[in-house]
Write an enzyme that holds these catalytic residues in place. Structure first.
Site, short mmCIF file in Angstrom:
data_model
loop_
_atom_site.label_atom_id
_atom_site.label_comp_id
_atom_site.label_asym_id
_atom_site.label_seq_id
_atom_site.Cartn_x
_atom_site.Cartn_y
_atom_site.Cartn_z
CE LYS A 2 -1.69 1.72 3.95
NZ LYS A 2 -1.36 3.15 4.15
CG ASN A 3 2.61 2.67 3.61
OD1 ASN A 3 1.41 2.93 3.50
ND2 ASN A 3 3.22 2.55 4.77
NE ARG B 244 -0.33 12.43 8.19
CZ ARG B 244 -0.29 13.69 8.62
NH1 ARG B 244 -1.32 14.23 9.19
NH2 ARG B 244 0.81 14.40 8.50
CB CYS C 76 -2.44 11.65 12.60
SG CYS C 76 -1.92 9.96 12.71
NE ARG D 130 1.68 10.23 10.43
CZ ARG D 130 1.22 9.27 9.61
NH1 ARG D 130 0.02 8.78 9.78
NH2 ARG D 130 1.97 8.81 8.63
N PRO D 131 3.49 16.33 11.46
CG PRO D 131 5.54 17.17 12.20
CD PRO D 131 4.53 16.10 12.47
CG ASP E 241 8.13 20.40 9.73
OD1 ASP E 241 7.52 19.31 9.79
OD2 ASP E 241 9.25 20.57 10.24
CG LEU E 242 10.88 17.67 7.65
CD1 LEU E 242 11.24 16.22 7.96
CD2 LEU E 242 12.13 18.53 7.75
CG ASP F 233 3.72 1.47 9.53
OD1 ASP F 233 3.45 2.33 10.37
OD2 ASP F 233 3.75 1.71 8.30
NE ARG G 131 -6.80 4.75 5.89
CZ ARG G 131 -6.03 5.64 6.45
NH1 ARG G 131 -6.24 6.04 7.67
NH2 ARG G 131 -5.01 6.16 5.79
C1 UD1 Z 1 5.10 6.70 6.33
C2 UD1 Z 1 4.08 5.59 6.28
C3 UD1 Z 1 3.63 5.23 7.70
C4 UD1 Z 1 4.83 4.93 8.58
C5 UD1 Z 1 5.84 6.08 8.53
C6 UD1 Z 1 7.12 5.77 9.27
C7 UD1 Z 1 2.94 5.95 4.17
C8 UD1 Z 1 1.68 6.32 3.48
N1 UD1 Z 1 2.93 6.02 5.51
O1 UD1 Z 1 4.45 7.86 6.87
O2 UD1 Z 1 2.78 4.08 7.59
O3 UD1 Z 1 4.39 4.77 9.91
O4 UD1 Z 1 6.20 6.33 7.15
O5 UD1 Z 1 7.74 4.65 8.74
O6 UD1 Z 1 3.92 5.58 3.55
N2 UD1 Z 1 8.11 14.41 10.27
C9 UD1 Z 1 8.31 15.74 10.54
N3 UD1 Z 1 8.01 16.66 9.57
C10 UD1 Z 1 7.54 16.30 8.35
C11 UD1 Z 1 7.36 14.93 8.07
C12 UD1 Z 1 7.65 14.00 9.05
O7 UD1 Z 1 8.73 16.11 11.64
O8 UD1 Z 1 7.30 17.18 7.52
C13 UD1 Z 1 8.41 13.39 11.30
C14 UD1 Z 1 7.18 12.59 11.75
O9 UD1 Z 1 6.44 13.26 12.72
C15 UD1 Z 1 7.82 11.31 12.24
C16 UD1 Z 1 9.03 11.15 11.33
O10 UD1 Z 1 9.25 12.41 10.72
O11 UD1 Z 1 8.25 11.46 13.57
C17 UD1 Z 1 8.88 10.11 10.26
O12 UD1 Z 1 7.68 10.31 9.55
P1 UD1 Z 1 7.56 10.00 8.00
O13 UD1 Z 1 8.65 9.09 7.59
O14 UD1 Z 1 7.41 11.29 7.27
O15 UD1 Z 1 6.17 9.24 7.91
P2 UD1 Z 1 5.14 9.28 6.73
O16 UD1 Z 1 5.85 9.36 5.43
O17 UD1 Z 1 4.07 10.28 7.02
#
Ligand code: UD1
Length: 432
Positions: free
Chosen positions: A22-23, A94, A118, A123-124, A126-127, A312, A404
């Site tokens: 899925k991801n 998301r 969430c 789950r920001p 910003d990056l 996960d 989902r």
């Molecule tokens: C993806 C997966 C999710 C999995 C996660 C971590 C999908 C659709 N979802 O989510 O199932 O649990 O990877 O393996 O693929 N962060 C920031 N700022 C940002 C983005 C992320 O601070 O802009 C932080 C998050 O809060 C978290 C960390 O980065 O602590 C990792 O998150 P991220 O790898 O971005 O997760 P997702 O891609 O949202």
């Protein structure tokens, strides 16, 4: 609404088949927007999230053909004329935020709703936003939407550093960078298999990406990408879930065979921890045989980025630890609040307490079936696993969370000996 009714105590026997990831499927579909011709993607799982993302893509004027139940979709962005992703769809999932990079890369502009909250804490994004700015986009927030425009109509490329490492932000920035005018460098890029798969698909379309699978990606933007036919990889989280299912409810000495598996995608930490529980693992190409031990050993884990233990699989691992005799800990380092399954597991008799970003588990206690509530995707499947080893009936309510991300899970488990069925129910019905 639907619920799953699991009658515990039946052993898992025979074979299980893993669906497409899925991801990974979601960003591969977003990649389909980056060219004008048909992009065919095989091995797409038939899931709610895929249907949602298909709608998100169609809003832009892109056509998506193919039936998800055939596991193949064809995306054609030749008619893309509305670079938007509306709140009504983004709030459901998301990962719709991948439209930011895809639309900016393809059209030089995007209007994408912010995803909002969430179930397991903040789950920001910003990056993602800083990344687009670094590639040359002007970004402003307008009534809950991110409105981005590439200066001069096309992203220029740039240097982006991700802290913390983020799967989603790395992929989103890649989506923008591959069609930028110049070069981009992505530092501290995520190296999860999802990112690698995206890079490989993009490369097969003519993208110039170096450093694939490492923490630094070098992207030389190209003027156009070509249509392609690509096959999605197997779902690593479904694989890990099935391995845990076999370890906790298989018959000791009798292997369960899991097909269409890519164990490398699970990372070293999961595989090492799994073997330390005493469960047997035999890898034969794309098949894994898992043999339940006479007695599971408690193995503490700490979630981390790839190849660390996947967050996960944390909820499912907690159920394994509830069965293993002895004390253990689960430390969640990616999402410190991701413990919504614990109060539900308490209701089943699991002795686990949350201490900050850790759960301390006293395993080997009696687990009893009852009604429990799904709160998110992985939490729901952990409740199904607990139901499989509980005494009596477990009713896992609000199973739409599970739908989902797990394709026909009850059919797959029932086909391997588990007593499980899907039942319609009225959430607001008074007790008898
Ligand atoms: C993806 C997966 C999710 C999995 C996660 C971590 C999908 C659709 N979802 O989510 O199932 O649990 O990877 O393996 O693929 N962060 C920031 N700022 C940002 C983005 C992320 O601070 O802009 C932080 C998050 O809060 C978290 C960390 O980065 O602590 C990792 O998150 P991220 O790898 O971005 O997760 P997702 O891609 O949202």
């Amino acid at each position: 609404m639907d619920k799953l009714v699991v009658r515990g105590g039946k052993p898992l026997v025979g074979d299980l088949h893993v669906s497409g990831s899925k991801n990974t499927a979601l960003p591969l579909m977003a990649i389909g927007l980056l060219t004008d011709g048909p992009v065919t993607i095989h091995h797409i799982p038939d899931l709610k999230d895929i249907t949602t993302f298909r709608k998100v893509i169609e809003v832009t004027g892109t056509t998506v053909t193919g039936d998800a139940s055939d596991h193949t979709l064809v995306i054609n962005a030749a008619g893309l004329n509305r670079p938007e992703a509306p709140y009504e769809l983004v709030k459901r999932m998301r990962a719709s935020f991948y439209m930011l990079g895809a639309l900016l890369g393809k059209t030089g502009q995007a209007r994408v709703s912010l995803p909002g909250g969430c179930a397991w804490g903040p789950r920001p994004v910003d990056l993602h936003i800083e990344g687009m700015k670094a590639l040359g986009a002007e970004v402003e927030l307008d009534a809950g939407y991110v409105v981005a425009r590439a200066k001069g109509g096309r992203l220029s490329g740039g240097r982006v550093s991700f802290e913390p490492s983020s799967v989603g932000a790395t992929i989103n920035v890649l989506l923008g960078a591959v069609l930028a005018k110049g070069e981009s460098v992505l530092e501290n890029a995520a190296i999860e298999p999802d990112v690698v798969e995206c890079c490989q698909m993009l490369r097969s379309m003519g993208a110039r990406i170096e450093g694939i699978g490492t923490r630094t990606l070098f992207v030389q933007g190209v003027d156009r990408l070509d249509p392609v036919t690509y096959t999605n990889c197997p779902d690593r989280i479904e694989l890990g879930t099935f391995m845990i299912a076999a370890a906790i409810s298989g018959i000791p000495g009798k292997p369960v065979t899991i097909h269409h598996a890519n164990p490398e995608h699970l990372g070293t930490s999961f595989l090492e921890s799994f073997e330390r529980t005493g469960a047997g693992v035999l890898i034969k190409g794309s098949q894994i045989q898992v043999t339940a031990p006479e007695e599971l050993r408690p193995v503490s884990i700490r979630t981390d980025v790839y190849p660390g233990f996947p967050t996960d699989l944390q909820a499912q691992w907690t159920v394994l630890l509830a069965k293993a005799v002895g004390n253990s800990k689960v430390h969640e380092s990616i999402y410190p609040d991701r413990f919504k399954h614990i109060p539900e597991l308490h209701r089943m008799g699991v002795n686990a307490i949350i201490v900050g970003d850790e759960v301390v588990i006293e395993g080997g206690k009696r687990i009893q079936g009852t009604s429990v509530m799904s709160t998110d995707l992985r939490a729901s499947v952990s409740l199904v696993l607990a139901g499989m080893i509980a005494e009596g009936e477990t009713h896992v309510l609000r199973v739409y969370h599970l739908d989902r991300g797990y394709e026909r899970v009850e059919e797959k488990l029932a086909g391997a000996g588990i007593d499980i069925e899907r039942v319609r129910y009225d959430e607001w019905a008074d007790p008898d």
